[in-house]
Design a protein around this motif. Structure first.
Motif, PDB file in Angstrom:
ATOM      1  N   LEU A   1       0.838  -1.205   0.000  1.00 17.03           N
ATOM      2  CA  LEU A   1       0.000   0.000   0.000  1.00 17.03           C
ATOM      3  C   LEU A   1       0.873   1.256   0.000  1.00 17.03           C
ATOM      4  N   LEU A   2       1.934   1.252   0.818  1.00 16.09           N
ATOM      5  CA  LEU A   2       2.817   2.415   0.864  1.00 16.09           C
ATOM      6  C   LEU A   2       3.524   2.640  -0.473  1.00 16.09           C
ATOM      7  N   VAL A   3       3.957   1.552  -1.099  1.00 18.24           N
ATOM      8  CA  VAL A   3       4.584   1.676  -2.416  1.00 18.24           C
ATOM      9  C   VAL A   3       3.602   2.271  -3.416  1.00 18.24           C
ATOM     10  N   ALA A   4       2.365   1.779  -3.398  1.00 19.46           N
ATOM     11  CA  ALA A   4       1.351   2.276  -4.332  1.00 19.46           C
ATOM     12  C   ALA A   4       1.076   3.757  -4.109  1.00 19.46           C
ATOM     13  N   VAL A   5       0.946   4.160  -2.839  1.00 17.38           N
ATOM     14  CA  VAL A   5       0.676   5.568  -2.536  1.00 17.38           C
ATOM     15  C   VAL A   5       1.860   6.447  -2.949  1.00 17.38           C
ATOM     16  N   THR A   6       3.091   5.951  -2.733  1.00 20.67           N
ATOM     17  CA  THR A   6       4.280   6.704  -3.133  1.00 20.67           C
ATOM     18  C   THR A   6       4.305   6.926  -4.642  1.00 20.67           C
ATOM     19  N   ILE A   7       3.972   5.884  -5.398  1.00 28.52           N
ATOM     20  CA  ILE A   7       3.922   6.003  -6.860  1.00 28.52           C
ATOM     21  C   ILE A   7       2.843   6.997  -7.282  1.00 28.52           C
ATOM     22  N   VAL A   8       1.695   6.936  -6.620  1.00 24.97           N
ATOM     23  CA  VAL A   8       0.617   7.883  -6.930  1.00 24.97           C
ATOM     24  C   VAL A   8       1.077   9.312  -6.678  1.00 24.97           C
ATOM     25  N   ALA A   9       1.763   9.520  -5.543  1.00 25.54           N
ATOM     26  CA  ALA A   9       2.241  10.869  -5.219  1.00 25.54           C
ATOM     27  C   ALA A   9       3.218  11.381  -6.277  1.00 25.54           C
ATOM     28  N   LEU A  10       4.143  10.522  -6.714  1.00 21.69           N
ATOM     29  CA  LEU A  10       5.115  10.926  -7.736  1.00 21.69           C
ATOM     30  C   LEU A  10       4.430  11.213  -9.070  1.00 21.69           C
ATOM     31  N   LEU A  11       3.491  10.346  -9.473  1.00 23.21           N
ATOM     32  CA  LEU A  11       2.783  10.557 -10.730  1.00 23.21           C
ATOM     33  C   LEU A  11       1.953  11.830 -10.688  1.00 23.21           C
ATOM     34  N   TRP A  12       1.281  12.054  -9.568  1.00 21.87           N
ATOM     35  CA  TRP A  12       0.436  13.231  -9.415  1.00 21.87           C
ATOM     36  C   TRP A  12       1.299  14.506  -9.482  1.00 21.87           C
ATOM     37  N   ALA A  13       2.412  14.519  -8.741  1.00 22.79           N
ATOM     38  CA  ALA A  13       3.257  15.719  -8.703  1.00 22.79           C
ATOM     39  C   ALA A  13       3.897  16.019 -10.044  1.00 22.79           C
ATOM     40  N   ASN A  14       4.065  14.990 -10.888  1.00 18.41           N
ATOM     41  CA  ASN A  14       4.722  15.187 -12.184  1.00 18.41           C
ATOM     42  C   ASN A  14       3.761  15.131 -13.366  1.00 18.41           C
ATOM     43  N   SER A  15       2.481  15.178 -13.075  1.00 19.12           N
ATOM     44  CA  SER A  15       1.460  15.146 -14.121  1.00 19.12           C
ATOM     45  C   SER A  15       1.046  16.572 -14.478  1.00 19.12           C
ATOM     46  N   PRO A  16       0.211  16.731 -15.498  1.00 18.94           N
ATOM     47  CA  PRO A  16      -0.306  18.073 -15.812  1.00 18.94           C
ATOM     48  C   PRO A  16      -1.089  18.687 -14.660  1.00 18.94           C
ATOM     49  N   MET A  17      -1.512  17.833 -13.703  1.00 17.02           N
ATOM     50  CA  MET A  17      -2.243  18.347 -12.544  1.00 17.02           C
ATOM     51  C   MET A  17      -1.319  18.538 -11.344  1.00 17.02           C
ATOM     52  N   GLY A  18      -0.029  18.665 -11.603  1.00 15.19           N
ATOM     53  CA  GLY A  18       0.941  18.804 -10.524  1.00 15.19           C
ATOM     54  C   GLY A  18       0.696  20.012  -9.638  1.00 15.19           C
ATOM     55  N   ASP A  19       0.170  21.092 -10.217  1.00 16.54           N
ATOM     56  CA  ASP A  19      -0.111  22.279  -9.408  1.00 16.54           C
ATOM     57  C   ASP A  19      -1.147  21.986  -8.332  1.00 16.54           C
ATOM     58  N   SER A  20      -2.116  21.131  -8.665  1.00 18.12           N
ATOM     59  CA  SER A  20      -3.154  20.807  -7.680  1.00 18.12           C
ATOM     60  C   SER A  20      -2.561  20.049  -6.491  1.00 18.12           C
ATOM     61  N   TYR A  21      -1.508  19.278  -6.746  1.00 14.30           N
ATOM     62  CA  TYR A  21      -0.832  18.570  -5.654  1.00 14.30           C
ATOM     63  C   TYR A  21      -0.246  19.577  -4.661  1.00 14.30           C
ATOM     64  N   GLU A  22       0.476  20.557  -5.182  1.00 19.76           N
ATOM     65  CA  GLU A  22       1.073  21.572  -4.318  1.00 19.76           C
ATOM     66  C   GLU A  22       0.002  22.392  -3.607  1.00 19.76           C
ATOM     67  N   GLU A  23      -1.040  22.757  -4.351  1.00 19.69           N
ATOM     68  CA  GLU A  23      -2.101  23.580  -3.767  1.00 19.69           C
ATOM     69  C   GLU A  23      -2.812  22.845  -2.634  1.00 19.69           C
ATOM     70  N   LEU A  24      -3.023  21.545  -2.815  1.00 17.33           N
ATOM     71  CA  LEU A  24      -3.721  20.773  -1.777  1.00 17.33           C
ATOM     72  C   LEU A  24      -2.961  20.814  -0.463  1.00 17.33           C
ATOM     73  N   TRP A  25      -1.676  20.528  -0.511  1.00 21.51           N
ATOM     74  CA  TRP A  25      -0.919  20.405   0.735  1.00 21.51           C
ATOM     75  C   TRP A  25      -0.540  21.768   1.319  1.00 21.51           C
ATOM     76  N   HIS A  26      -0.717  22.830   0.539  1.00 17.73           N
ATOM     77  CA  HIS A  26      -0.475  24.173   1.081  1.00 17.73           C
ATOM     78  C   HIS A  26      -1.773  24.846   1.519  1.00 17.73           C
ATOM     79  N   THR A  27      -2.871  24.119   1.448  1.00 20.61           N
ATOM     80  CA  THR A  27      -4.157  24.655   1.920  1.00 20.61           C
ATOM     81  C   THR A  27      -4.089  24.886   3.428  1.00 20.61           C
TER      82      THR A  27
END
Length: 610
Positions: free
Chosen positions: A21-47
Motif C-alpha cells: 500500500l505504501l509503495v502504491a501511494v508513493t507512486i501515486v504521489a510521484l505521478l500526481w506531482a509530475n502530471s499536468p495536474m501537478g499544481d493541484s498537488y502543491e495547492e492541496l498540501w499548502h491549503t
C-alpha cells in the motif's frame, strides 16, 4: 464481491500488504506531482486549515497538519510498542535484547558518519535523514524477499528498530527544534508527569490517558519542540503489563452473568471487565494500529513523496553529494553499522544470535534496515529549508528504499543457496514424533488428529488452556488424541520442575492425568508437602511417590521432554503442535478446532486425489 473486499482488507493488514500500500501511494504521489495536474498537488498540501479554541488559534498548512498532527499518532504507537516490548516482549529479557540493541545503536551512528563524510560540507543538517528505519516497510520487505520462515529474525529486527526509532525520534526532538517556548513546554512536561502518575494509580480506563496525550500534543505544538517526541514519550508512559489470571477469571464470571441475564447493565459490566483484563497500552495499540498503518502513514507518504522531477531535477539529484550521502548512508551505512554492532556485541559476550538465525540472515535484515522512508522523509522536511536540497534528499530516500530492498534480496538469496540458510526461524516440526509407549496420551492412541502441548504446571496460561481439551474432544470425539510434554520454565516458575516430577511419579502408578488435573487446579500450592497431600487424595502409594520424587529416571524423562521442546522450536508455554506442526497464534479451543478441521479436510482431499 463482498468476500473479495474482505480478503483485500485482511491482506492490507498483513506486513506485506501494508508495504505494498505504501509503495502504491508513493507512486501515486510521484505521478500526481509530475502530471499536468501537478499544481493541484502543491495547492492541496499548502491549503490552510485552522482550529480556534478560545483565544488560541491553531492554523497550519494541510502538509503540517499531516506531519505535526497525524504523525503524532504514528510515533505514539511506536511509544506504545516500545513500552510493551520492555514490559512483556523481547526487551524484558535483557540478555536476549543486548545484541539487537547494540546493533540498533551502531545502525544509527555509522550511517550518520557515512552521510557526513559524503555530504557534510554541502548539507551538515541532513545527517538525521539516514538514522531511521521504516519498520512497516522493513517487515513488509522481509515478508516478500526474506526466508519463508523468519519469525526469529523478525523479532531480532523489531528489537533493533525499537532502539532505532527511539534514537531517531529523540534526534528529531532535540536537534531539529527551533524557537523553544518555555511556557508551553512546561505544560507538556506537566502532562507527561500526569501520565506517569496516572500509570501508578492502576487506572485501567483509556479516556484519561487519551485526554492527557491530547494536552501534551497541543502544548508541544506551541512549544516549538517537534510533536513526534511528545507522541513517543506519551506512548512510553502508557502502562503495559502481562494479562493476569485473576482479571481473566473475573471477566469470565461477568460474561457468564451476561449469558444468563442478557441485559444492558450486565453487558456494560461485562465489557468493563473484559477491558480491565487487558492493559490500557495493549487496548490503545490494538485500536490505533490499523488506522495508523492503513491511513496515517499512507497519507503521510502521499503528502511527502510527491516531488517534481521535471526541469532536470532528477539528473541534478544524481550528481549531488546530498543524494548520494543519503543513498550510501542508508543502503551501506545501515548494513555495515548493524553488522558491525552485532559482531562486536557477540565478541564482547553480551549475547548470541537468535536460535535458528544465521549470519547471512542478519546481513539480509541489516540491508533491509536501509529503508528509511517515513522517518527519513519527515526529517527531510525539517533539515532542509531549500526546496532543491529537500528534493535531492527525497530522491535519495526513495532510491535507497529500492536499493536496500534489492541488496537484501541478493543477500538472502546467497544465504539460502551458498550457506544453506533456508530459514531464519525456530524448528516447526515435532521432534521426536509421538511415541505410543513413552508419551502420555488422552484419547484413542490411533486417532488421526493429534494435539501435543508443551506445558509448565506453574504457568498460569497453561492452566487456562487445560479446559481446551474438553472442547476439542467434544467436537472431534475419538478422532483426536491429546499428548503433553514437560517444559518447566525455572527462570519464572520455581516449583515447575518439582510439579513435573510429581506428575511423572504419579504416572508410575497409573495416575498421570489425575495428578495433571490436580496440579493445575492448585497452582498456588506446589510445595513438596502439598504434593504429598495430592498423592494421598489420589490414593497413591505415598512412600513410593516420595521416593520417585528423587528418581534419576524421572529427571531423565523430563530432560528428554525439554530436549524435545528445544529441537521442536518450543521456547515458552503453552506451545501446541497440531498433527506434528507447531501452532502459531491464539490457542483457544475454537482456533485449534478450526486448524484441525483444515488439516482434516486437506488429508481427505489428498486421499481423494490419490
Amino acid at each position: 464481491m463482498v468476500v473479495k473486499a474482505r480478503r483485500m482488507g485482511e491482506w492490507l493488514r498483513t506486513e506485506s500488504g501494508s508495504a505494498a500500500l505504501l509503495v502504491a501511494v508513493t507512486i501515486v504521489a510521484l505521478l500526481w506531482a509530475n502530471s499536468p495536474m501537478g499544481d493541484s498537488y502543491e495547492e492541496l498540501w499548502h491549503t490552510h486549515l485552522g482550529v480556534v479554541f478560545g483565544e488560541h488559534d491553531y492554523e497550519m498548512e494541510l502538509h503540517h497538519w499531516v506531519n505535526d498532527g497525524l504523525m503524532v499518532l504514528f510515533f505514539f504507537v511506536i511509544g506504545l510498542e516500545v513500552r510493551q516490548e520492555f514490559a512483556v516482549g523481547s526487551l524484558r529479557d535483557r540478555r536476549r535484547a543486548m545484541v539487537p540493541m547494540a546493533a540498533g545503536v551502531a545502525g544509527v551512528i555509522v550511517p550518520a558518519l557515512v552521510y557526513l563524510a559524503i555530504a557534510g560540507r554541502d548539507a551538515v543538517d541532513g545527517w538525521g535523514v539516514v538514522v531511521g528505519t521504516d519498520t512497516a516497510f522493513l517487515l513488509g520487505a522481509l515478508a516478500i524477499v526474506g526466508p519463508r520462515m523468519s519469525n526469529q529474525l523478525r523479532i531480532f529486527l523489531l528489537t533493533l528498530t525499537v532502539v532505532d526509532d527511539f534514537l531517531a525520534v529523540s534526534i528529531i526532538g532535540v536537534v531539529y527544534t527551533e524557537d523553544l517556548k518555555v511556557g508551553p513546554l512546561l505544560v507538556a512536561l506537566a502532562g507527561l508527569v500526569g501520565l506517569w502518575l496516572l500509570s501508578k494509580t492502576s487506572e485501567w480506563r483509556s479516556t484519561p490517558y487519551v485526554l492527557l496525550v491530547i494536552i501534551v500534543w497541543v502544548a508541544t505544538l506551541d512549544s516549538g519542540v517537534h510533536p513526534s517526541l511528545a507522541g513517543m514519550a506519551a506512548g512510553l508512559l502508557v502502562p503495559a503489563r502481562p494479562t493476569e489470571r485473576g482479571h481473566v477469571e473475573r471477566a469470565k464470571t461477568l460474561f457468564r452473568a451476561y449469558w444468563q441475564s442478557p441485559e444492558a447493565t450486565v453487558a456494560r459490566t461485562a465489557r468493563r471487565g473484559l477491558a480491565r483484563s487487558i492493559s490500557v497500552n495493549e487496548r490503545l495499540h490494538d485500536v490505533l494500529r490499523a488506522p495508523v498503518s492503513l491511513f496515517v502513514v499512507p497519507v503521510f507518504a502521499l503528502a511527502n513523496a510527491g516531488i517534481d522531477l521535471g526541469g532536470g531535477v532528477l539528473a541534478e539529484a544524481f550528481t549531488s553529494s546530498i543524494t548520494w550521502g543519503v543513498v550510501i548512508g542508508l543502503v551501506f551505512g545501515k548494513l555495515v553499522g548493524i553488522a558491525l554492532g552485532t559482531w562486536l556485541a557477540i565478541r564482547a559476550g553480551l549475547g548470541k544470535l537468535p536460535d535458528g538465525v544465521g549470519p547471512g540472515s542478519i546481513l539480509g535484515g541489516a540491508a533491509l534496515s536501509g529503508i528509511g522512508f517515513t522517518v527519513s522523509l519527515l526529517i527531510v522536511g525539517l533539515a532542509f529549508t531549500d526546496g532543491d536540497d529537500a528534493a535531492k534528499a527525497t530522491v535519495g530516500v526513495l532510491t535507497a528504499m529500492v536499493g536496500a530492498t534489492l541488496l537484501g534480496w541478493l543477500i538472502f538469496t546467497r544465504a539460502r543457496v551458498k550457506w544453506g540458510e533456508t530459514s531464519a526461524d525456530l524448528p516447526v516440526t515435532l521432534d521426536p514424533p509421538v511415541d505410543l509407549v513413552i508419551d502420555h496420551i488422552r484419547g484413542p492412541v490411533d486417532a488421526p488428529l493429534t494435539v501435543v502441548e508443551f506445558l509448565d504446571f506453574e504457568c498460569p496460561f497453561c492452566a487456562r488452556t487445560t479446559g481446551m481439551w474438553n472442547d476439542v474432544h467434544a467436537h472431534f470425539g475419538d478422532r483426536v488424541r491429546y499428548i503433553v510434554r514437560h517444559l518447566p520454565l525455572l527462570d519464572y516458575h520455581p516449583h515447575a520442575m518439582l510439579a513435573a516430577t510429581a506428575a511423572e511419579a504419579a504416572a508410575r502408578q497409573g495416575k498421570f492425568w489425575e495428578m495433571h488435573d490436580v496440579l493445575f487446579a492448585n497452582q498456588a500450592e506446589l510445595e513438596a508437602e502439598h504434593l504429598i497431600v495430592y498423592a494421598e487424595r489420589l490414593e497413591l502409594d505415598v512412600n513410593q511417590f516420595v521416593a520417585d520424587l528423587e528418581s534419576e529416571e524421572i529427571a531423565t524423562v523430563i530432560a528428554a521432554d525439554e530436549q524435545s521442546a528445544f529441537a521442536s522450536g518450543a521456547r515458552g508455554t503453552p506451545t501446541f503442535f497440531l498433527n506434528g506442526h507447531r501452532h502459531r497464534g491464539p490457542h483457544d479451543a475454537r482456533t485449534l478446532i478450526d486448524e484441525l478441521e483444515q488439516a482434516e479436510e486437506a488429508t481427505s482431499a489428498a486421499r481423494r486425489r490419490s
